[in-house]
Scaffold this motif. Structure first.
Motif, mmCIF file in Angstrom:
data_model
loop_
_atom_site.group_PDB
_atom_site.id
_atom_site.type_symbol
_atom_site.label_atom_id
_atom_site.label_comp_id
_atom_site.label_asym_id
_atom_site.label_seq_id
_atom_site.Cartn_x
_atom_site.Cartn_y
_atom_site.Cartn_z
ATOM 1 N N ILE A 1 -48.271 37.650 22.511
ATOM 2 C CA ILE A 1 -49.171 36.700 23.171
ATOM 3 C C ILE A 1 -48.731 36.545 24.621
ATOM 4 C CG2 ILE A 1 -50.125 34.368 23.130
ATOM 5 C CD1 ILE A 1 -49.518 34.304 20.127
ATOM 6 N N GLY A 2 -49.454 37.182 25.534
ATOM 7 C CA GLY A 2 -49.124 37.147 26.958
ATOM 8 C C GLY A 2 -48.940 38.547 27.504
ATOM 9 N N GLU A 3 -49.601 38.832 28.625
ATOM 10 C CA GLU A 3 -49.589 40.193 29.159
ATOM 11 C C GLU A 3 -48.229 40.617 29.682
ATOM 12 O OE1 GLU A 3 -52.350 42.990 32.070
ATOM 13 O OE2 GLU A 3 -52.922 40.930 31.636
ATOM 14 N N LEU A 4 -47.517 39.729 30.392
ATOM 15 C CA LEU A 4 -46.203 40.103 30.902
ATOM 16 C C LEU A 4 -45.212 40.307 29.763
ATOM 17 C CD1 LEU A 4 -45.679 38.057 34.191
ATOM 18 C CD2 LEU A 4 -46.752 40.272 33.828
ATOM 19 N N LEU A 5 -45.300 39.487 28.729
ATOM 20 C CA LEU A 5 -44.481 39.718 27.539
ATOM 21 C C LEU A 5 -44.838 41.062 26.910
ATOM 22 C CD1 LEU A 5 -44.182 36.353 25.547
ATOM 23 C CD2 LEU A 5 -42.347 37.690 26.574
ATOM 24 N N GLY A 6 -46.133 41.378 26.892
ATOM 25 C CA GLY A 6 -46.570 42.660 26.352
ATOM 26 C C GLY A 6 -45.974 43.823 27.111
ATOM 27 N N ILE B 1 -41.186 35.519 13.924
ATOM 28 C CA ILE B 1 -41.759 34.939 15.141
ATOM 29 C C ILE B 1 -40.671 34.853 16.211
ATOM 30 C CG2 ILE B 1 -42.916 32.951 16.183
ATOM 31 C CD1 ILE B 1 -43.969 32.223 13.408
ATOM 32 N N PHE B 2 -40.906 35.475 17.352
ATOM 33 C CA PHE B 2 -39.983 35.381 18.481
ATOM 34 C C PHE B 2 -40.583 34.443 19.520
ATOM 35 C CE2 PHE B 2 -38.724 36.551 22.778
ATOM 36 C CZ PHE B 2 -37.346 36.544 22.677
ATOM 37 N N VAL B 3 -39.824 33.399 19.899
ATOM 38 C CA VAL B 3 -40.252 32.464 20.936
ATOM 39 C C VAL B 3 -39.432 32.757 22.189
ATOM 40 C CG1 VAL B 3 -40.513 30.055 21.592
ATOM 41 C CG2 VAL B 3 -40.855 30.737 19.207
ATOM 42 N N ASN B 4 -40.098 32.985 23.300
ATOM 43 C CA ASN B 4 -39.461 33.466 24.522
ATOM 44 C C ASN B 4 -38.715 32.344 25.248
ATOM 45 O OD1 ASN B 4 -38.794 35.358 26.525
ATOM 46 N ND2 ASN B 4 -40.609 34.838 27.735
ATOM 47 N N ARG B 5 -37.490 32.093 24.798
ATOM 48 C CA ARG B 5 -36.633 31.087 25.418
ATOM 49 C C ARG B 5 -35.465 31.778 26.121
ATOM 50 N NH1 ARG B 5 -36.996 28.723 19.929
ATOM 51 N NH2 ARG B 5 -38.651 27.131 19.937
ATOM 52 N N TYR C 1 -45.218 41.077 13.189
ATOM 53 C CA TYR C 1 -44.439 40.010 13.809
ATOM 54 C C TYR C 1 -45.225 39.447 14.992
ATOM 55 C CZ TYR C 1 -43.117 43.727 17.146
ATOM 56 O OH TYR C 1 -43.135 44.741 18.069
ATOM 57 N N VAL C 2 -44.738 38.341 15.548
ATOM 58 C CA VAL C 2 -45.382 37.717 16.705
ATOM 59 C C VAL C 2 -44.336 37.443 17.777
ATOM 60 C CG1 VAL C 2 -46.563 35.641 17.568
ATOM 61 C CG2 VAL C 2 -47.259 36.647 15.382
ATOM 62 N N VAL C 3 -44.660 37.803 19.010
ATOM 63 C CA VAL C 3 -43.854 37.463 20.184
ATOM 64 C C VAL C 3 -44.696 36.521 21.035
ATOM 65 C CG1 VAL C 3 -42.763 38.334 22.290
ATOM 66 C CG2 VAL C 3 -42.587 39.644 20.150
ATOM 67 N N MET C 4 -44.146 35.360 21.358
ATOM 68 C CA MET C 4 -44.946 34.338 22.041
ATOM 69 C C MET C 4 -44.096 33.551 23.028
ATOM 70 S SD MET C 4 -45.236 31.536 18.919
ATOM 71 C CE MET C 4 -45.873 30.214 19.962
ATOM 72 N N GLU C 5 -44.758 32.824 23.928
ATOM 73 C CA GLU C 5 -44.072 31.946 24.856
ATOM 74 C C GLU C 5 -43.664 30.650 24.156
ATOM 75 O OE1 GLU C 5 -43.093 32.902 27.620
ATOM 76 O OE2 GLU C 5 -44.484 34.387 28.433
#
Length: 307
Positions: free
Chosen positions: A231-236, A207-211, A183-187
């Protein structure tokens, strides 16, 4: 303060920190350890008060203002994890500009028309524009008669220079680290090409979009024990709290001072390289140095480290 020049002392009072701390942050000094939260707060206060560095001496000695603008889309849908990436990239650009005698003015655009007019009133030599949709990119570019370089924002017009992450290569590396299914987690990117590139490889349900209206915890529960690309260190860091970090790979912007767990796999898309390329292109455009040969689209290729 509209009739009086805003000083670092004014910013310190508003931010509730010392003048020395403001000086360290606005001059991008690495001599003191200052938290990312404090840096972000000081930048936000400086922008709120419309702080402008004193460039009179440089301007008198040259036809240039030696002032460069960075336009950041600060609309409500941008969460703090994404804004952190903006400020980190801004810092890398400033580090590249400072030895050349330039100062940077951050122009966070919440009310686009109003805030861009403020930017126009300043004598800028160039502008860098972060992650905006194509319609707004065109609007902004048409307001400035100086080189406009887009970072993580795409506009079809070949006259403009773009610096983009090579997300196809990111996905290829993720396959090597995680296998064929993840899966993908992204801004929430304004540049639609980012989502379109990822969705060609990953089904939308994965796909998760950080809204603000989406739940990362719920998404991770639904993908329990599956592998994922973040995708993104803080999200990680957030994902590490709810998923086995051995099953994820995180896209970070620097190979140094990584805040993730030591055994988390990472893919590096360097903000340092983005900044170096952006300033190199700015230099060539300002010198009118074979501008027809300046790369119109530059893809920053990722590197990877398997822990």
């Amino acid at each position: 303060m509209s009739d009086k020049r805003v000083t670092m002392k004014d910013i310190a009072k508003e931010a509730g920190v010392s003048t020395a701390t403001v000086s360290y942050v606005l001059n991008y000094s690495e001599k003191e350890k200052i938290s990312h939260e404090t840096r972000m707060h000081i930048f936000e206060v400086a922008n709120k008060l419309k702080y402008v560095p004193n460039m009179n001496a440089k301007t008198l000695a040259s036809q240039r203002s030696y002032l460069v603008g960075i336009i950041i889309n600060m609309e409500g849908r941008n969460k703090k994890s994404k804004i952190y990436q903006y400020y980190d990239l801004s810092r890398e650009i400033q580090r590249n500009l400072y030895p050349k005698g330039y100062d940077v003015v951050l122009l966070p655009a919440k009310e686009m028309e109003k805030d861009i007019v403020i930017g126009q009133k300043r004598s800028l030599d160039a502008v860098f524009i972060f992650d905006m949709d194509e319609e707004r990119l065109k609007t902004i570019a048409n307001r400035f008669y100086v080189p406009a370089i887009f970072i993580e924002g795409y506009v079809e017009d070949p006259i403009f220079c773009k610096i983009l992450t090579d997300y196809e290569k990111v996905l290829q590396i993720a396959e090597k680290q995680l296998g064929n299914s993840f899966y993908v987690v992204m801004e929430d990117h304004f540049n639609k090409n980012v989502y379109e590139t990822i969705s060609k490889r990953i089904p939308p349900k994965d796909i998760f979009v950080n809204r603000y209206d989406s739940s990362l915890i719920q998404f991770l529960r639904e993908h329990h024990n599956q592998k994922g690309l973040v995708i993104g260190e803080l999200l990680g860091m957030q994902v590490e709290n709810y998923a086995d970090n051995r099953n994820i790979s995180v896209v970070v912007n620097s190979e140094k001072d990584i805040m993730l767990l030591p055994d988390t796999k990472v893919i590096i898309v360097s903000n340092k390289k983005k900044a170096e390329k952006a300033v190199e292109i700015m230099d060539r455009l300002l010198r009118l140095d074979n501008t027809n040969e300046v790369e119109r689209v530059t893809y920053i290729r990722p590197e990877w480290r398997d822990n």
